[in-house]
Design an enzyme around this catalytic site. Structure first.
Site, PDB file in Angstrom:
ATOM      1  N   SER A 226      -1.930  13.112 -19.007  1.00  0.00           N
ATOM      2  CA  SER A 226      -2.547  11.860 -19.426  1.00  0.00           C
ATOM      3  C   SER A 226      -1.504  10.967 -20.110  1.00  0.00           C
ATOM      4  O   SER A 226      -0.500  10.604 -19.502  1.00  0.00           O
ATOM      5  CB  SER A 226      -3.744  12.160 -20.325  1.00  0.00           C
ATOM      6  OG  SER A 226      -4.568  11.032 -20.465  1.00  0.00           O
ATOM      7  N   ASP A 320     -11.619  11.863 -11.801  1.00  0.00           N
ATOM      8  CA  ASP A 320     -10.840  11.178 -12.834  1.00  0.00           C
ATOM      9  C   ASP A 320     -10.793   9.684 -12.514  1.00  0.00           C
ATOM     10  O   ASP A 320     -10.368   9.303 -11.422  1.00  0.00           O
ATOM     11  CB  ASP A 320      -9.423  11.766 -12.867  1.00  0.00           C
ATOM     12  CG  ASP A 320      -8.542  11.166 -13.953  1.00  0.00           C
ATOM     13  OD1 ASP A 320      -8.980  10.222 -14.646  1.00  0.00           O
ATOM     14  OD2 ASP A 320      -7.413  11.650 -14.112  1.00  0.00           O
ATOM     15  N   HIS A 350     -10.762  14.482 -15.564  1.00  0.00           N
ATOM     16  CA  HIS A 350      -9.610  14.226 -16.423  1.00  0.00           C
ATOM     17  C   HIS A 350      -9.622  15.221 -17.589  1.00  0.00           C
ATOM     18  O   HIS A 350     -10.671  15.611 -18.076  1.00  0.00           O
ATOM     19  CB  HIS A 350      -9.694  12.791 -16.960  1.00  0.00           C
ATOM     20  CG  HIS A 350      -8.452  12.316 -17.633  1.00  0.00           C
ATOM     21  ND1 HIS A 350      -7.401  11.755 -16.946  1.00  0.00           N
ATOM     22  CD2 HIS A 350      -8.097  12.303 -18.950  1.00  0.00           C
ATOM     23  CE1 HIS A 350      -6.448  11.417 -17.798  1.00  0.00           C
ATOM     24  NE2 HIS A 350      -6.845  11.741 -19.017  1.00  0.00           N
TER      25      HIS A 350
END
Length: 387
Positions: A226, A320, A350
């Site tokens: 991320s 995601d 995610h």
């Protein structure tokens, strides 16, 4: 998934706690929650509020859909959001929230085999303050192992060494690499470019000290998930710009790569899948000072010259909201002739690295990709020029 897990952590810990000590052990209340996540899959399917959710030919894991329905989406209520953001507005609230989140994430991450050694060090960065790093060396018969400098996720505002401890052990074990986990400074106390500078300084420190912890100086990679993936890409681009040694490879789990473009995945999954569009806007407002370019190589590497990017393994999740940008980034690397491998796990969301303790698909994805990265970093691609 920051919003949902913060709410759950607050409910259990009351936004209070003490520094985490190893080994991590669940409290009785936490253990009840963890046990509930280990019901048979049929149990989760039978307790879903709606029909099984599917997209792009894959069905969302039933455990994840259950958590989204019962925790994440209820946490989107305006009153809940106002409470969480008000709590985070004070230094005490931020400290407690970060500790609660780290504990929540760690306890839901798969435990793997013990390390050969784990040590904590402090890196003196350009800001003068110590940057904490934790070095994981797996048990191995190799004299010198490849090294992965790793940056955790958390929107540049959450996350830390403790929250990612089990994930780093998994990557070190499965990839047979030394992992240097970096606790970069967080916003809003330290907005852009603090985290980016810390990431770069930790990489340079690792290169200088690599032989002290049994690393192979010819194979120093960077990685992250991320927001940490954004930092890893930035480190590579900054190294190239400064004419320094570029990392030998990148390991990117669902990275943030584009603050400028709008992708269909954000429209499809931008609400209710753990990383909402409005939450991203809230984070960006605290991370980036007014006037920060949304197209810079640091903040939006999709817009940068990608020729310096080394061989990369990009891992995406089917549900995601950022997956569209990640696949576009990978396609651009391929167009430039850069060696890149993409692995997409359609049933996941995610931040799935923090669900490996109770989602078998997530555990398999983390294990497979870490193992594959170990192969990639040992056998670098050669003879490819940028187009």
């Amino acid at each position: 998934m920051i919003r949902s897990v913060l709410l759950a952590a607050v409910a259990v810990l009351g936004l209070a706690g003490s520094a985490m000590a190893e080994p991590i052990a669940a409290t009785p209340a936490e253990q009840v929650q963890l046990d509930a996540l280990h019901q048979p899959e049929d149990w989760f399917v039978s307790h879903l509020k709606g029909p099984r959710e599917a997209a792009n030919g894959a069905t969302l894991d039933a455990r994840l859909q259950y958590v989204l329905e019962t925790v994440t989406r209820p946490a989107s209520a305006p009153a809940v959001q106002a409470y969480l953001r008000n709590s985070y507005a004070t230094p005490q609230g931020r400290t407690a929230a970060r500790m609660a989140l780290d504990r929540y994430w760690a306890l839901r991450t798969l435990e793997t085999a013990a390390m050969q050694s784990v040590s904590d060090e402090s890196v003196t960065g350009r800001a003068g303050d110590g940057i904490a790093v934790r070095i994981y060396r797996p048990k191995s018969t190799e004299k010198r192992l490849p090294v992965l400098v790793y940056y955790h996720g958390g929107g540049f505002m959450f996350g830390g060494i403790e929250g990612w401890d089990r994930a780093m052990r998994l990557i070190a074990n499965e990839g047979q690499v030394v992992v240097v986990s970096v606790a970069y400074r967080l916003a809003p106390e330290h907005p852009y470019p603090a985290a980016w500078n810390d990431a770069e300084d930790a990489y340079e420190w690792t290169r200088l000290h690599i032989r002290a912890f049994g690393g192979d100086a010819r194979a120093v990679a960077v990685g992250g998930d991320s927001a940490g993936g954004t930092l890893a890409i930035s480190v590579a681009l900054r190294a190239a710009k400064a004419k320094k040694t570029v990392p030998s490879a990148l390991l990117l789990y669902y990275p943030g790569v584009d603050r400028e473009g709008v992708y269909p995945s954000m429209k499809t999954f931008g609400t209710g899948y753990g990383l909402d569009a409005d939450a991203l806007a809230y984070l960006a407002g605290l991370v980036y000072p007014a006037g920060t370019a949304t197209t810079s190589a640091d903040t939006s590497p999709m817009q940068a010259d990608l020729c310096p990017i080394p061989q990369s393994l990009i891992v995406t999740a089917g549900f995601d909201p950022l997956s569209g940008s990640q696949l576009a980034f990978a396609a651009r690397l391929k167009d430039k002739g850069r060696p890149v491998e993409v692995r997409t796990y359609g049933t996941l969301i995610h931040a799935f690295l923090q669900t490996t303790g109770y989602v078998p698909d997530a555990a398999a994805a983390a294990t497979e990709t870490a193992h594959r990265f170990g192969e990639i970093v040992r056998h670098p691609a050669k003879g490819r020029t940028c187009r």
